[in-house]
Design an enzyme around this catalytic site. Structure first.
Site, PDB file in Angstrom:
ATOM      1  N   GLY A 176      76.091  78.731  46.595  1.00  0.00           N
ATOM      2  CA  GLY A 176      76.994  79.871  46.752  1.00  0.00           C
ATOM      3  C   GLY A 176      76.373  80.922  47.673  1.00  0.00           C
ATOM      4  N   HIS A 177      75.080  81.177  47.475  1.00  0.00           N
ATOM      5  CA  HIS A 177      74.397  82.144  48.341  1.00  0.00           C
ATOM      6  C   HIS A 177      74.318  81.609  49.777  1.00  0.00           C
ATOM      7  CE1 HIS A 177      72.600  83.268  44.315  1.00  0.00           C
ATOM      8  NE2 HIS A 177      73.038  84.433  44.741  1.00  0.00           N
ATOM      9  N   GLN A 192      70.715  97.211  36.321  1.00  0.00           N
ATOM     10  CA  GLN A 192      72.068  96.696  36.088  1.00  0.00           C
ATOM     11  C   GLN A 192      72.142  95.770  34.881  1.00  0.00           C
ATOM     12  OE1 GLN A 192      72.087  94.692  40.106  1.00  0.00           O
ATOM     13  NE2 GLN A 192      73.363  93.210  39.035  1.00  0.00           N
ATOM     14  N   GLY A 240      79.835  87.789  46.901  1.00  0.00           N
ATOM     15  CA  GLY A 240      80.667  86.698  46.397  1.00  0.00           C
ATOM     16  C   GLY A 240      81.898  87.200  45.649  1.00  0.00           C
ATOM     17  N   GLN A 263      82.856  93.588  41.023  1.00  0.00           N
ATOM     18  CA  GLN A 263      81.732  94.157  41.784  1.00  0.00           C
ATOM     19  C   GLN A 263      82.145  94.399  43.238  1.00  0.00           C
ATOM     20  OE1 GLN A 263      77.434  92.927  41.507  1.00  0.00           O
ATOM     21  NE2 GLN A 263      77.941  91.714  43.299  1.00  0.00           N
ATOM     22  N   SER A 299      76.491  79.765  39.481  1.00  0.00           N
ATOM     23  CA  SER A 299      75.901  81.030  39.043  1.00  0.00           C
ATOM     24  C   SER A 299      74.436  80.758  38.744  1.00  0.00           C
ATOM     25  CB  SER A 299      76.605  81.515  37.771  1.00  0.00           C
ATOM     26  OG  SER A 299      75.789  82.449  37.099  1.00  0.00           O
ATOM     27  N   SER A 300      73.606  81.748  39.016  1.00  0.00           N
ATOM     28  CA  SER A 300      72.182  81.594  38.717  1.00  0.00           C
ATOM     29  C   SER A 300      71.970  81.425  37.221  1.00  0.00           C
ATOM     30  CB  SER A 300      71.409  82.815  39.214  1.00  0.00           C
ATOM     31  OG  SER A 300      71.722  83.034  40.563  1.00  0.00           O
ATOM     32  N   ARG A 301      72.964  81.824  36.427  1.00  0.00           N
ATOM     33  CA  ARG A 301      72.821  81.739  34.970  1.00  0.00           C
ATOM     34  C   ARG A 301      73.148  80.354  34.425  1.00  0.00           C
ATOM     35  NH1 ARG A 301      74.454  87.264  35.493  1.00  0.00           N
ATOM     36  NH2 ARG A 301      73.086  88.604  34.272  1.00  0.00           N
TER      37      ARG A 301
HETATM   38  O1  PAF Z   1      75.612  90.161  42.746  1.00  0.00           O
HETATM   39  C1  PAF Z   1      74.377  90.340  42.614  1.00  0.00           C
HETATM   40  O2  PAF Z   1      73.585  89.405  42.712  1.00  0.00           O
HETATM   41  C2  PAF Z   1      73.860  91.735  42.311  1.00  0.00           C
HETATM   42  O3  PAF Z   1      74.733  92.432  41.489  1.00  0.00           O
HETATM   43  C3  PAF Z   1      73.545  92.536  43.591  1.00  0.00           C
HETATM   44  C4  PAF Z   1      74.802  92.804  44.398  1.00  0.00           C
HETATM   45  C5  PAF Z   1      72.532  91.786  44.432  1.00  0.00           C
HETATM   46  C6  PAF Z   1      72.941  93.890  43.209  1.00  0.00           C
HETATM   47  O4  PAF Z   1      71.754  93.748  42.504  1.00  0.00           O
END
Ligand code: PAF
Length: 296
Positions: free
Chosen positions: A36-37, A61, A147, A153, A185-187
């Protein structure tokens, strides 16, 4: 590829690039990079001559300390992935660089930050908008790519960018999925095998809702009922939210739906009964009733 650790170094590099007439794109991440990244980097590359990826697991966060501590940190593989993707600069600051001793300044977007993830994760978006502001000031990009899986977000960051006059183009990248449909997702790696199977109910509920709308269903409650029934199949998960919202304002949509509407879902998974996996919160979304993209 250069790896920079201070805002000052990144600003100097970015200023020099722009003086030389080259556009700079920023892809903010918290590492644990996946396809995804890589897709976001591809979008950035298509819009600018230079691409910066930031890797910073932003403590402010996370409203849950265990989630912050358990967040995957895979710096070496992330750097290799950035190199392979042709990234020009990785910005990898430490916490003191982003939050100097005594840091007391916050950026808060009212309204859009409050529902959905904002309601269940107090302070989450304040942490996101504060760190993204710092990243924007350090990288001074022309374009920044986020994303669409984190739809709220993206909406919050667009609002903030307009309100603070950053003059940065904000681009959303379509959600990339596993072959079985689970949003990357990283999770995901922290789900136990049983939870991983059950997590498919998320994409199934999105698809079910999409089919209902395509077949002419316009009653918000009936759609949400079907979505919740599908999500309930994940016996190991609790529904944080499953809601229909306006895609731009994030206002609740009820009654008869007209035009595109955002279906946003968050599920909180528990570890598998045999103890495998961790508690993991997954989110996903789909805009229902949207005409297919011209480039799809
Ligand atoms: O989406 C993310 O991975 C995070 O919320 C971000 C935008 C890098 C901010 O820490």
């Amino acid at each position: 590829m250069r790896v920079l650790e201070t805002k000052r170094e990144l600003q100097a590099w970015s200023d020099a690039e722009r003086r030389a007439g080259r556009r700079v794109a920023l892809v903010p991440t918290m590492g644990a990079l996946h396809r995804g990244h890589a897709a976001l980097v591809g979008i950035a590359r298509a819009r600018a001559e230079r691409v910066v990826v930031s890797i910073f697991v932003n403590p402010t966060q996370f409203n849950d300390r265990r989630d912050f501590e358990g967040y995957p940190r895979t710096v070496e593989t992330d750097l290799a992935a950035c190199r392979a993707a042709g990234v020009d600069v990785v910005f990898a600051p430490n916490a003191a660089e982003m939050y100097p001793e005594g840091a007391a300044t916050w950026v808060d977007v009212h309204g859009l930050s409050e529902p959905l993830c904002g309601a269940n994760r107090p302070g989450h978006f304040r942490g996101v908008t504060t760190v993204v502001t710092k990243l924007f000031l350090a990288a001074r990009p022309d374009v920044a790519v986020f994303g669409e899986k984190d739809w709220q977000q993206l909406a919050v960051i667009r609002r903030m960018t307009t309100d603070l006059g950053f003059g940065i183009e904000i681009v959303g990248g379509e959600t990339v999925r596993e072959s079985d449909g689970l949003a990357l997702s990283s999770r995901n790696v922290r789900l136990g095998p049983q939870a991983r199977k059950q997590a498919l109910c998320i994409v199934e509920s999105l698809e079910r809702a999409e089919r209902m709308v395509a077949d002419g269903e316009a009653d918000a409650e009936r759609i949400l009922e079907a979505v919740r029934a599908t999500l309930a199949r994940a016996g190991q998960a609790r529904i944080d939210y499953a809601e229909l919202r306006d895609p731009a304002s994030l206002e609740t949509v009820s009654g008869r739906i007209e035009g595109p509407v955002l279906l946003a879902i968050a599920l909180q998974f528990e570890p598998d009964p045999d103890g495998r996996g961790s508690a993991v919160r997954l989110i996903d979304n789909r805009v229902l009733g949207r005409r297919p993209r011209a480039d799809a």
